[in-house]
Design a protein around this motif. Structure first.
Motif, mmCIF file in Angstrom:
data_model
loop_
_atom_site.group_PDB
_atom_site.id
_atom_site.type_symbol
_atom_site.label_atom_id
_atom_site.label_comp_id
_atom_site.label_asym_id
_atom_site.label_seq_id
_atom_site.Cartn_x
_atom_site.Cartn_y
_atom_site.Cartn_z
ATOM 1 N N SER B 47 35.134 -29.487 -63.317
ATOM 2 C CA SER B 47 36.052 -29.969 -62.292
ATOM 3 C C SER B 47 35.241 -30.891 -61.388
ATOM 4 C CB SER B 47 36.603 -28.794 -61.486
ATOM 5 O OG SER B 47 36.942 -29.216 -60.180
ATOM 6 N N GLU B 48 35.886 -31.923 -60.887
ATOM 7 C CA GLU B 48 35.164 -32.881 -60.051
ATOM 8 C C GLU B 48 34.596 -32.211 -58.803
ATOM 9 O OE1 GLU B 48 37.473 -36.363 -58.963
ATOM 10 O OE2 GLU B 48 35.769 -37.007 -57.717
ATOM 11 N N THR B 49 35.232 -31.141 -58.355
ATOM 12 C CA THR B 49 34.766 -30.476 -57.130
ATOM 13 C C THR B 49 33.424 -29.767 -57.333
ATOM 14 O OG1 THR B 49 35.989 -28.470 -57.678
ATOM 15 C CG2 THR B 49 37.114 -30.055 -56.282
ATOM 16 N N LEU B 50 32.989 -29.616 -58.588
ATOM 17 C CA LEU B 50 31.709 -28.948 -58.852
ATOM 18 C C LEU B 50 30.522 -29.903 -58.757
ATOM 19 C CD1 LEU B 50 32.773 -26.802 -61.954
ATOM 20 C CD2 LEU B 50 32.508 -26.020 -59.599
ATOM 21 N N ILE B 51 30.821 -31.180 -58.563
ATOM 22 C CA ILE B 51 29.762 -32.188 -58.555
ATOM 23 C C ILE B 51 28.887 -32.069 -57.292
ATOM 24 C CG2 ILE B 51 29.362 -34.698 -58.359
ATOM 25 C CD1 ILE B 51 30.027 -33.856 -61.193
ATOM 26 N N GLY B 52 27.574 -32.161 -57.510
ATOM 27 C CA GLY B 52 26.644 -32.056 -56.394
ATOM 28 C C GLY B 52 25.870 -33.333 -56.150
ATOM 29 N N SER B 53 25.907 -34.222 -57.129
ATOM 30 C CA SER B 53 25.191 -35.482 -56.997
ATOM 31 C C SER B 53 26.049 -36.556 -57.642
ATOM 32 C CB SER B 53 23.826 -35.332 -57.689
ATOM 33 O OG SER B 53 23.400 -36.554 -58.200
ATOM 34 N N PRO B 54 26.659 -37.394 -56.816
ATOM 35 C CA PRO B 54 27.670 -38.324 -57.338
ATOM 36 C C PRO B 54 27.120 -39.391 -58.285
ATOM 37 C CG PRO B 54 27.864 -38.038 -54.952
ATOM 38 C CD PRO B 54 26.565 -37.428 -55.353
ATOM 39 N N LYS B 55 25.890 -39.882 -58.057
ATOM 40 C CA LYS B 55 25.386 -40.986 -58.886
ATOM 41 C C LYS B 55 24.017 -40.674 -59.467
ATOM 42 C CE LYS B 55 26.266 -44.053 -55.679
ATOM 43 N NZ LYS B 55 26.177 -45.295 -54.894
ATOM 44 N N PRO B 56 23.852 -40.396 -60.739
ATOM 45 C CA PRO B 56 24.930 -40.176 -61.702
ATOM 46 C C PRO B 56 25.566 -38.808 -61.455
ATOM 47 C CG PRO B 56 22.810 -39.688 -62.711
ATOM 48 C CD PRO B 56 22.520 -40.173 -61.326
ATOM 49 N N PRO B 107 28.700 -33.830 -66.339
ATOM 50 C CA PRO B 107 30.070 -33.535 -65.893
ATOM 51 C C PRO B 107 30.940 -33.048 -67.053
ATOM 52 C CG PRO B 107 29.685 -35.902 -65.932
ATOM 53 C CD PRO B 107 28.385 -35.255 -66.279
ATOM 54 N N GLN B 108 30.688 -31.851 -67.484
ATOM 55 C CA GLN B 108 31.483 -31.220 -68.550
ATOM 56 C C GLN B 108 31.365 -29.710 -68.422
ATOM 57 O OE1 GLN B 108 28.977 -33.347 -71.420
ATOM 58 N NE2 GLN B 108 28.585 -31.390 -72.420
ATOM 59 N N ASP B 109 32.072 -28.964 -69.263
ATOM 60 C CA ASP B 109 32.093 -27.497 -69.161
ATOM 61 C C ASP B 109 30.687 -26.936 -69.310
ATOM 62 O OD1 ASP B 109 34.754 -28.068 -69.214
ATOM 63 O OD2 ASP B 109 35.178 -27.057 -71.123
ATOM 64 N N ILE B 110 30.461 -25.799 -68.658
ATOM 65 C CA ILE B 110 29.164 -25.139 -68.769
ATOM 66 C C ILE B 110 29.402 -23.640 -68.981
ATOM 67 C CG2 ILE B 110 28.892 -24.982 -66.242
ATOM 68 C CD1 ILE B 110 25.824 -25.492 -66.797
ATOM 69 N N PHE B 111 28.519 -23.012 -69.749
ATOM 70 C CA PHE B 111 28.695 -21.615 -70.137
ATOM 71 C C PHE B 111 27.453 -20.819 -69.756
ATOM 72 C CE2 PHE B 111 30.825 -24.503 -72.964
ATOM 73 C CZ PHE B 111 32.117 -24.022 -72.974
ATOM 74 N N ALA B 112 27.641 -19.514 -69.576
ATOM 75 C CA ALA B 112 26.491 -18.664 -69.276
ATOM 76 C C ALA B 112 26.638 -17.341 -70.005
ATOM 77 C CB ALA B 112 26.393 -18.418 -67.769
ATOM 78 N N SER B 113 25.495 -16.776 -70.387
ATOM 79 C CA SER B 113 25.485 -15.409 -70.892
ATOM 80 C C SER B 113 24.304 -14.701 -70.238
ATOM 81 C CB SER B 113 25.350 -15.383 -72.415
ATOM 82 O OG SER B 113 24.072 -15.822 -72.795
ATOM 83 N N ALA B 114 24.420 -13.390 -70.129
ATOM 84 C CA ALA B 114 23.376 -12.622 -69.447
ATOM 85 C C ALA B 114 23.002 -11.409 -70.275
ATOM 86 C CB ALA B 114 23.863 -12.183 -68.068
ATOM 87 N N GLU B 115 21.760 -10.977 -70.098
ATOM 88 C CA GLU B 115 21.271 -9.812 -70.817
ATOM 89 C C GLU B 115 20.656 -8.849 -69.798
ATOM 90 O OE1 GLU B 115 17.914 -8.722 -74.206
ATOM 91 O OE2 GLU B 115 18.173 -10.793 -73.552
ATOM 92 N N VAL B 116 21.060 -7.593 -69.884
ATOM 93 C CA VAL B 116 20.488 -6.583 -68.983
ATOM 94 C C VAL B 116 19.193 -6.085 -69.614
ATOM 95 C CG1 VAL B 116 20.849 -4.349 -67.862
ATOM 96 C CG2 VAL B 116 22.776 -5.920 -68.170
ATOM 97 N N LEU B 117 18.075 -6.334 -68.954
ATOM 98 C CA LEU B 117 16.783 -5.918 -69.492
ATOM 99 C C LEU B 117 16.550 -4.437 -69.235
ATOM 100 C CD1 LEU B 117 14.567 -8.927 -68.339
ATOM 101 C CD2 LEU B 117 15.679 -8.594 -70.548
ATOM 102 N N ARG B 118 16.970 -3.993 -68.074
ATOM 103 C CA ARG B 118 16.854 -2.576 -67.760
ATOM 104 C C ARG B 118 17.997 -2.174 -66.838
ATOM 105 N NH1 ARG B 118 14.851 0.709 -63.698
ATOM 106 N NH2 ARG B 118 14.340 2.801 -64.461
ATOM 107 N N LEU B 119 18.696 -1.122 -67.263
ATOM 108 C CA LEU B 119 19.767 -0.588 -66.425
ATOM 109 C C LEU B 119 19.245 0.691 -65.805
ATOM 110 C CD1 LEU B 119 22.865 -1.016 -65.764
ATOM 111 C CD2 LEU B 119 23.273 0.702 -67.523
ATOM 112 N N GLY B 120 18.796 0.610 -64.568
ATOM 113 C CA GLY B 120 18.301 1.803 -63.888
ATOM 114 C C GLY B 120 19.419 2.450 -63.083
#
Lengths: 158, 153
Positions: B47-56, B107-120
């Motif tokens: 989304s354009e609202t996610l932009i933090g640096s307009p040029k580029p 300026p396109q979709d971005i994805f994330a995945s996470a891994e729990v190294l230790r669940l205390g």
């Protein structure tokens, strides 16, 4: 944070203000520019229900504070450089010292305490108006993409 | 507190759901996806609202940080639920997060995945990464630790 800024040059506060207003994400967050003095940059994030990360308590999401701090850290680097230059965050660490208080604005302040030719080192904190009672603390490094210098030019200070 | 979206995705009722139960997740436009291999992905559609640096135009590094933090917190909630059989009484609270940025966000979709190294019982340690077109070309990686909330009464 009583460090001497690495540069006595100052970018006009008007530039910092324009920068804050030109960044779409900061506009969406409602961030306003507050001050730029002696190398210290200050911005403000007004409390807004849309930024709540913990609906059971109304506490603002850490990510919104993180974005605020990344931005103000960048502005403090512009201030230390005395000019706008393209740069990129290399890393940013945030420690959430205590939950933000719902319905209170959050101030983010940062200072670039060391500037080398290619890397800027910054620390900063977020608070509700009293910097001595911080909500979060950050340290970060930024890569500065300076225009190429010709060899004849003066060497950079340490 | 299992977010309703997470509950539905874990139950297999949906493969992709926007997160609407948390205002800030909705502000960022985050959506949960469950891959065929069971892996949970968190998507932040462009989304354009996610932009933090307009040029580029580049995604604001802070929004990528926020995406990684959410991915971490969701992974902890899921691990507590599936591995420890604990329904957390609230969302895990981040204590500290360190993010390394390797590539600017296009300026396109971005994805994330996470891994729990230790669940205390008290603290969970997590890593997460974010990417755009290719998950071997990482935009940013995070290490973080969360304070474990009490189990639901």
């Amino acid at each position: 944070m009583t460090d001497t800024p690495p540069s006595s040059q100052a970018i006009p506060t008007g530039f910092a203000q324009m920068f804050v207003e030109a960044v779409p994400q900061l506009k969406a967050l409602g961030v306003t520019f507050e001050a730029l003095e002696n190398g210290r940059a200050v911005v403000r994030l007004p409390y807004d229900e849309k930024l709540v990360g913990f609906p059971d308590t109304g506490v603002i999401a850490g990510g919104a504070i993180y974005t605020l701090m990344d931005s103000v850290a960048g502005i403090s680097v512009f201030a230390a450089l005395g000019a706008y230059m393209p740069m990129a965050t290399l890393d940013l660490r945030i420690d959430y010292l205590k939950p933000a208080t719902p319905h209170q604005d959050i101030f983010g302040e940062a200072r670039c305490y060391k500037l080398t030719r290619k890397v800027a080192f910054v620390r900063g904190r977020a608070h509700h108006g009293d910097p001595e009672r911080p909500i979060a603390h950050i340290t970060g490094t930024f890569f500065i993409d300076r225009p190429q210098k010709t060899p004849q030019q003066t060497p950079e200070p340490a | 507190m299992l977010m309703p979206e997470l509950k539905r995705v874990l139950k297999g009722e949906a493969h992709a759901l926007p997160i609407t139960s948390i205002p800030y997740a909705q502000f960022l436009g985050l959506a949960l996806h469950r891959a065929d291999d069971g892996r949970l992905l968190l998507a932040m559609p462009y989304s354009e609202t996610l932009i933090g640096s307009p040029k580029p135009p580049r995604l604001h590094g802070g929004t990528i940080g926020a995406l990684l933090e959410f991915a971490g917190s969701i992974a902890v909630t899921r691990a507590a639920h599936e591995e420890a059989g604990i329904a957390l009484g609230s969302f895990p609270k981040p204590i500290g997060i360190t993010i390394e940025y390797m590539r600017g966000g296009a300026p396109q979709d971005i994805f994330a995945s996470a891994e729990v190294l230790r669940l205390g019982r008290r603290v969970a340690n997590v890593t997460a990464k974010a990417w755009q077109e290719d998950d071997s070309r990482i935009n940013a990686a995070a290490t973080m630790h969360f304070l474990m909330p009490d189990a639901q009464a």
